[in-house]
Scaffold this active site. Structure first.
Site, short mmCIF file in Angstrom:
data_model
loop_
_atom_site.label_atom_id
_atom_site.label_comp_id
_atom_site.label_asym_id
_atom_site.label_seq_id
_atom_site.Cartn_x
_atom_site.Cartn_y
_atom_site.Cartn_z
CE LYS A 1 0.36 -3.34 3.51
NZ LYS A 1 -0.34 -2.39 4.49
CB THR B 1 -0.97 -0.01 1.19
OG1 THR B 1 -0.24 -0.22 2.41
CG2 THR B 1 -2.00 -1.11 1.03
CG ASN C 1 -0.30 8.39 7.96
OD1 ASN C 1 -0.96 7.37 7.86
ND2 ASN C 1 1.03 8.36 8.09
CB SER D 1 -7.72 13.16 -0.12
OG SER D 1 -6.47 13.42 0.45
CB THR E 1 -0.55 -1.78 9.90
OG1 THR E 1 -1.50 -1.35 10.80
CG2 THR E 1 -1.11 -1.54 8.56
CD GLU F 1 2.42 5.18 6.39
OE1 GLU F 1 1.62 4.56 5.69
OE2 GLU F 1 2.07 5.91 7.33
#
Length: 389
Positions: free
Chosen positions: A171, A149, A384, A389, A182, A262
């Site tokens: 992942k 992702t 994040n 969006s 996650t 991230e």
């Protein structure tokens, strides 16, 4: 190499139109061709666990799984009975193609919470993916790509035992916290093991790896770790060696998640020694690793040990007995806190390496524990803030 490194497994990864990113590979299939179909699973502790988690928990309960279908782009979480039916329909479609019951198929999903899957796309994607399964190394890599992702790179592992192999893919990049992370993870082996052996090895391996990483303190609804054994090597492994290799595979994959946190610019190791017990050491390590203030300091190359001890001090005395006046803190080998007081100047600490090591000695016992985390950067906020969006 990935999930096809072990004998007896085939895989594929295709673009099914689940992800909002046009043309992105977003659906993977992993098939266990046997002769065994042994399986074990560990799942999120989140009470809002997703429909595919609910389905796969039941599917793996008897210790047997024939295949797994995984999608990125939609978590199918918090979607009620309709979402659970989508997982069942997905399993049924792969089961029909493979000639096995739906109940022998595990389903994994990752992506946006609160949305139903574009089921027609998923089902046609399953057909496409099954038609392209292969035991080639390339097929394993395509599967590892299809489950990503916000990840920036594939995460795989390949290990060899005495006559057998272990492969795997995972992942995970954000929404990572203890009690799994996650992530979706599939580990394969061609060793000849029982369901009980697989469960024991996976449980122990997860406890010291996926349960000890923390990017942002957020627990997912979809976490799934599966261990599949084909027995294709014909080798009954030494139990101690097999358990260690499964643990090593989990450790490698979980560490790769931290390395791809991230927006992260540093990987942070928090190691607590000198504790009265492992639980005490782990409680302290988790408290420090969960500090957003510390993570921000590291992002700014600031070895702010005050944020270490302030977090350490939140652990109750009955959980982790220690005297603050005996605690030491080293940052990248420099003792900046000595006996609860200032040690060497923090300016001596080199914060430029990707890895930053916080070594904390409680001075009370012989037990230790380690937790890995990341720093928090502007890029993490950007990723994040724009996720939906």
């Amino acid at each position: 190499m990935s999930v096809t490194f072990a004998q007896g497994f085939s895989a594929s990864g295709v673009a099914a139109g689940v992800s909002a990113v046009e043309g992105k590979k977003d659906l993977a299939v992993v098939v266990n061709n046997g002769p065994l179909d042994v399986a074990a699973g560990v799942f999120t502790a989140n009470r809002f666990c997703a429909a595919p988690v609910q389905w796969s928990r039941k599917a793996v309960a008897d210790g047997h799984i024939k295949a797994v279908v995984l999608n990125s782009g939609c978590a199918n979480a918090c979607t009620g009975k309709e979402g659970f039916q989508q997982s069942a329909d997905t399993a049924a479609r792969l089961g029909e193609l493979a000639g096995v019951p739906a109940e022998s198929i595990a389903v994994c999903s990752t992506g946006m919470i609160g949305d139903l899957l574009p089921l027609d796309n998923v089902l046609s994607g399953v057909e496409k993916a099954y038609g392209e399964v292969s035991d080639s190394a390339e097929a394993g890599e395509l599967a590892a790509e299809a489950i990503l992702t916000t990840d920036t790179k594939k995460k795989t592992v390949a290990l060899e035992g005495a006559g057998y192999r272990i492969g795997g893919m995972v992942k995970g990049s954000g929404m990572i916290a203890p009690q799994l992370a996650t992530m979706l993870c599939v580990i394969t082996t061609d060793a000849k093991v029982t369901a009980e052996q697989a469960r024991a090895a996976l449980s122990a391996g997860v406890e010291t790896s996926f349960n000890r990483i923390d990017v942002d303190g957020c627990m997912s609804t979809n976490d799934t770790v599966l261990l599949l054994a084909s027995g294709a090597s014909g080798v009954e492994p030494d139990a101690a060696e097999f358990n260690k290799l499964v643990a090593d595979a989990c450790a490698s994959l979980s560490r790769q998640i931290i390395g791809d946190g991230e927006g992260a610019s540093h990987d942070i190791r928090v190691k607590v020694t000198g504790a009265t017990g492992e639980d005490a050491a782990l409680a302290c390590a988790r408290a420090v690793a969960a500090s957003n203030l510390l993570k921000c300091a590291v992002a700014g190359n600031d070895p702010n040990w005050g944020r270490v001890v302030s977090s350490l001090g939140t652990v109750p005395q009955d959980v982790a007995p220690y005297d603050p006046n005996n605690v030491t803190v080293d940052v990248n080998g420099v003792r900046v806190c000595d006996g609860g007081r200032p040690g060497r100047p923090r300016a001596e600490v080199d914060m430029t390496p990707r890895e930053v090591h916080f070594d904390i000695d409680l001075g009370e016992g012989d037990a230790e524990a380690t937790v890995w985390t990341d720093d928090l950067t502007h890029e993490y906020v950007h990723i994040n803030a724009d996720y939906e969006s």
